[in-house]
Design a protein around this motif. Structure first.
Motif, PDB file in Angstrom:
ATOM      1  N   MET A   1      40.908  32.825  37.740  1.00 49.33           N
ATOM      2  CA  MET A   1      41.940  33.628  38.366  1.00 49.33           C
ATOM      3  C   MET A   1      41.266  34.843  38.998  1.00 49.33           C
ATOM      4  N   PRO A   2      41.442  35.061  40.298  1.00 48.99           N
ATOM      5  CA  PRO A   2      40.790  36.196  40.943  1.00 48.99           C
ATOM      6  C   PRO A   2      41.386  37.516  40.489  1.00 48.99           C
ATOM      7  N   MET A   3      40.521  38.532  40.491  1.00 52.04           N
ATOM      8  CA  MET A   3      40.988  39.859  40.103  1.00 52.04           C
ATOM      9  C   MET A   3      41.820  40.442  41.235  1.00 52.04           C
ATOM     10  N   PRO A   4      43.010  40.973  40.922  1.00 54.33           N
ATOM     11  CA  PRO A   4      43.807  41.591  41.979  1.00 54.33           C
ATOM     12  C   PRO A   4      43.144  42.874  42.450  1.00 54.33           C
ATOM     13  N   GLU A   5      43.372  43.181  43.696  1.00 56.38           N
ATOM     14  CA  GLU A   5      42.819  44.412  44.241  1.00 56.38           C
ATOM     15  C   GLU A   5      43.624  45.589  43.719  1.00 56.38           C
ATOM     16  N   ALA A   6      42.946  46.667  43.518  1.00 56.20           N
ATOM     17  CA  ALA A   6      43.590  47.879  43.023  1.00 56.20           C
ATOM     18  C   ALA A   6      44.518  48.449  44.083  1.00 56.20           C
ATOM     19  N   PRO A   7      45.501  49.252  43.663  1.00 58.51           N
ATOM     20  CA  PRO A   7      46.379  49.894  44.632  1.00 58.51           C
ATOM     21  C   PRO A   7      45.553  50.661  45.654  1.00 58.51           C
ATOM     22  N   GLY A   8      45.976  50.583  46.912  1.00 53.71           N
ATOM     23  CA  GLY A   8      45.268  51.303  47.960  1.00 53.71           C
ATOM     24  C   GLY A   8      43.978  50.626  48.389  1.00 53.71           C
ATOM     25  N   GLY A   9      43.720  49.398  47.926  1.00 50.46           N
ATOM     26  CA  GLY A   9      42.551  48.664  48.363  1.00 50.46           C
ATOM     27  C   GLY A   9      41.259  49.053  47.684  1.00 50.46           C
ATOM     28  N   ARG A  10      41.315  49.836  46.619  1.00 52.82           N
ATOM     29  CA  ARG A  10      40.092  50.272  45.940  1.00 52.82           C
ATOM     30  C   ARG A  10      39.690  49.266  44.872  1.00 52.82           C
ATOM     31  N   GLY A  11      38.396  49.123  44.678  1.00 51.22           N
ATOM     32  CA  GLY A  11      37.790  48.457  43.537  1.00 51.22           C
ATOM     33  C   GLY A  11      38.473  47.222  43.008  1.00 51.22           C
ATOM     34  N   GLY A  12      38.200  46.958  41.737  1.00 49.38           N
ATOM     35  CA  GLY A  12      38.729  45.783  41.068  1.00 49.38           C
ATOM     36  C   GLY A  12      39.782  46.144  40.045  1.00 49.38           C
ATOM     37  N   GLN A  13      40.064  45.191  39.223  1.00 50.70           N
ATOM     38  CA  GLN A  13      41.076  45.336  38.190  1.00 50.70           C
ATOM     39  C   GLN A  13      40.613  46.341  37.141  1.00 50.70           C
ATOM     40  N   ASP A  14      41.527  47.180  36.683  1.00 50.46           N
ATOM     41  CA  ASP A  14      41.150  48.110  35.616  1.00 50.46           C
ATOM     42  C   ASP A  14      41.558  47.539  34.267  1.00 50.46           C
ATOM     43  N   VAL A  15      41.090  48.168  33.206  1.00 53.14           N
ATOM     44  CA  VAL A  15      41.287  47.647  31.864  1.00 53.14           C
ATOM     45  C   VAL A  15      42.760  47.600  31.466  1.00 53.14           C
ATOM     46  N   VAL A  16      43.538  48.564  31.922  1.00 55.05           N
ATOM     47  CA  VAL A  16      44.964  48.556  31.587  1.00 55.05           C
ATOM     48  C   VAL A  16      45.640  47.367  32.257  1.00 55.05           C
ATOM     49  N   GLU A  17      45.352  47.138  33.517  1.00 52.88           N
ATOM     50  CA  GLU A  17      45.918  45.973  34.213  1.00 52.88           C
ATOM     51  C   GLU A  17      45.522  44.675  33.514  1.00 52.88           C
ATOM     52  N   LEU A  18      44.248  44.565  33.173  1.00 52.42           N
ATOM     53  CA  LEU A  18      43.742  43.366  32.506  1.00 52.42           C
ATOM     54  C   LEU A  18      44.469  43.111  31.187  1.00 52.42           C
ATOM     55  N   LEU A  19      44.538  44.127  30.353  1.00 51.50           N
ATOM     56  CA  LEU A  19      45.134  43.934  29.029  1.00 51.50           C
ATOM     57  C   LEU A  19      46.648  43.754  29.098  1.00 51.50           C
ATOM     58  N   GLU A  20      47.302  44.408  30.046  1.00 53.18           N
ATOM     59  CA  GLU A  20      48.745  44.185  30.203  1.00 53.18           C
ATOM     60  C   GLU A  20      49.025  42.762  30.684  1.00 53.18           C
ATOM     61  N   GLU A  21      48.183  42.229  31.563  1.00 49.80           N
ATOM     62  CA  GLU A  21      48.316  40.830  31.978  1.00 49.80           C
ATOM     63  C   GLU A  21      48.159  39.902  30.774  1.00 49.80           C
ATOM     64  N   GLN A  22      47.196  40.218  29.907  1.00 50.45           N
ATOM     65  CA  GLN A  22      47.005  39.391  28.721  1.00 50.45           C
ATOM     66  C   GLN A  22      48.187  39.512  27.763  1.00 50.45           C
ATOM     67  N   HIS A  23      48.769  40.684  27.643  1.00 51.14           N
ATOM     68  CA  HIS A  23      49.973  40.827  26.819  1.00 51.14           C
ATOM     69  C   HIS A  23      51.080  39.914  27.353  1.00 51.14           C
ATOM     70  N   ALA A  24      51.271  39.898  28.670  1.00 53.00           N
ATOM     71  CA  ALA A  24      52.297  39.043  29.275  1.00 53.00           C
ATOM     72  C   ALA A  24      51.990  37.565  29.010  1.00 53.00           C
ATOM     73  N   ARG A  25      50.730  37.196  29.127  1.00 56.19           N
ATOM     74  CA  ARG A  25      50.343  35.803  28.861  1.00 56.19           C
ATOM     75  C   ARG A  25      50.576  35.436  27.396  1.00 56.19           C
ATOM     76  N   LEU A  26      50.268  36.356  26.494  1.00 59.89           N
ATOM     77  CA  LEU A  26      50.521  36.102  25.072  1.00 59.89           C
ATOM     78  C   LEU A  26      52.012  35.923  24.814  1.00 59.89           C
ATOM     79  N   ARG A  27      52.847  36.729  25.448  1.00 57.04           N
ATOM     80  CA  ARG A  27      54.309  36.573  25.304  1.00 57.04           C
ATOM     81  C   ARG A  27      54.744  35.165  25.724  1.00 57.04           C
ATOM     82  N   ARG A  28      54.260  34.734  26.900  1.00 55.17           N
ATOM     83  CA  ARG A  28      54.622  33.399  27.400  1.00 55.17           C
ATOM     84  C   ARG A  28      54.120  32.306  26.458  1.00 55.17           C
ATOM     85  N   LEU A  29      52.892  32.443  25.970  1.00 53.52           N
ATOM     86  CA  LEU A  29      52.345  31.427  25.066  1.00 53.52           C
ATOM     87  C   LEU A  29      53.141  31.350  23.767  1.00 53.52           C
ATOM     88  N   PHE A  30      53.532  32.487  23.218  1.00 51.59           N
ATOM     89  CA  PHE A  30      54.355  32.454  22.007  1.00 51.59           C
ATOM     90  C   PHE A  30      55.643  31.685  22.275  1.00 51.59           C
TER      91      PHE A  30
END
Length: 165
Positions: A1-30
């Motif tokens: 899965m490609p990393m989404p671009e940061a708001p405003g076109g800067r850099g890569g995914q930050d740790v909060v975005e990454l972990l919140e995505e994983q929280h959402a995935r864990l919810r779906r898996l449960f």
């Protein structure tokens, strides 16, 4: 899965975005685990256990130490999250011991889901939000890279047992 671009076109995914995505995935898996049966339940539960083990290991190794020193009242906040994570790991281990075919599995899995969701909400509200306030974007992006690296070598199951991914 490609990393989404940061708001405003800067850099890569930050740790909060990454972990919140994983929280959402864990919810779906449960939800999928509770709704499924037989081999499908076993497969979904294995995926859930692997993601949860890697997610929590990386948080403990990378995120929490950073947050402790970065956010106000970090020791207390991280300590509370670690206690919650400990209870979630114990609940997951109990489900593994019980087995997906046990009559009470779905009910106990749903209860563990509730515990995990409460933990994730507290983490997002107290730890993640404060990290955003006190950290530069590039620091959070670098931390995301470190978390991904830690997850790549984390035990695939609670208790340190590695299984193929």
């Amino acid at each position: 899965m490609p990393m989404p671009e940061a708001p405003g076109g800067r850099g890569g995914q930050d740790v909060v975005e990454l972990l919140e995505e994983q929280h959402a995935r864990l919810r779906r898996l449960f939800d999928e685990v509770v709704r499924s049966e037989g081999a499908a339940r076993e497969e979904r539960f294995g995926e859930l256990a692997g993601l949860l083990a890697a997610h929590e290991a990386a948080e403990e190794e990378m995120l929490h130490p950073f947050a402790r020193g970065r956010i106000e009242d970090g020791e207390r906040i991280v300590g509370e999250r670690l206690e919650e994570e400990k209870r979630v790991r114990a609940g997951l281990h109990a489900l593994e011991e019980l087995g997906v075919e046990a009559p009470e599995f779905a009910e106990r899995c749903a209860a563990l889901r509730d515990d995990l969701l409460a933990h994730a909400r507290a983490e997002e509200r107290e730890e993640f939000a404060r990290l955003r306030e006190t950290s530069e974007r590039d620091q959070l992006e670098n931390l995301a890279k470190a978390v991904k690296a830690a997850q790549a070598v984390a035990p695939a199951r609670p208790g340190g047992r590695r299984t193929p991914r």
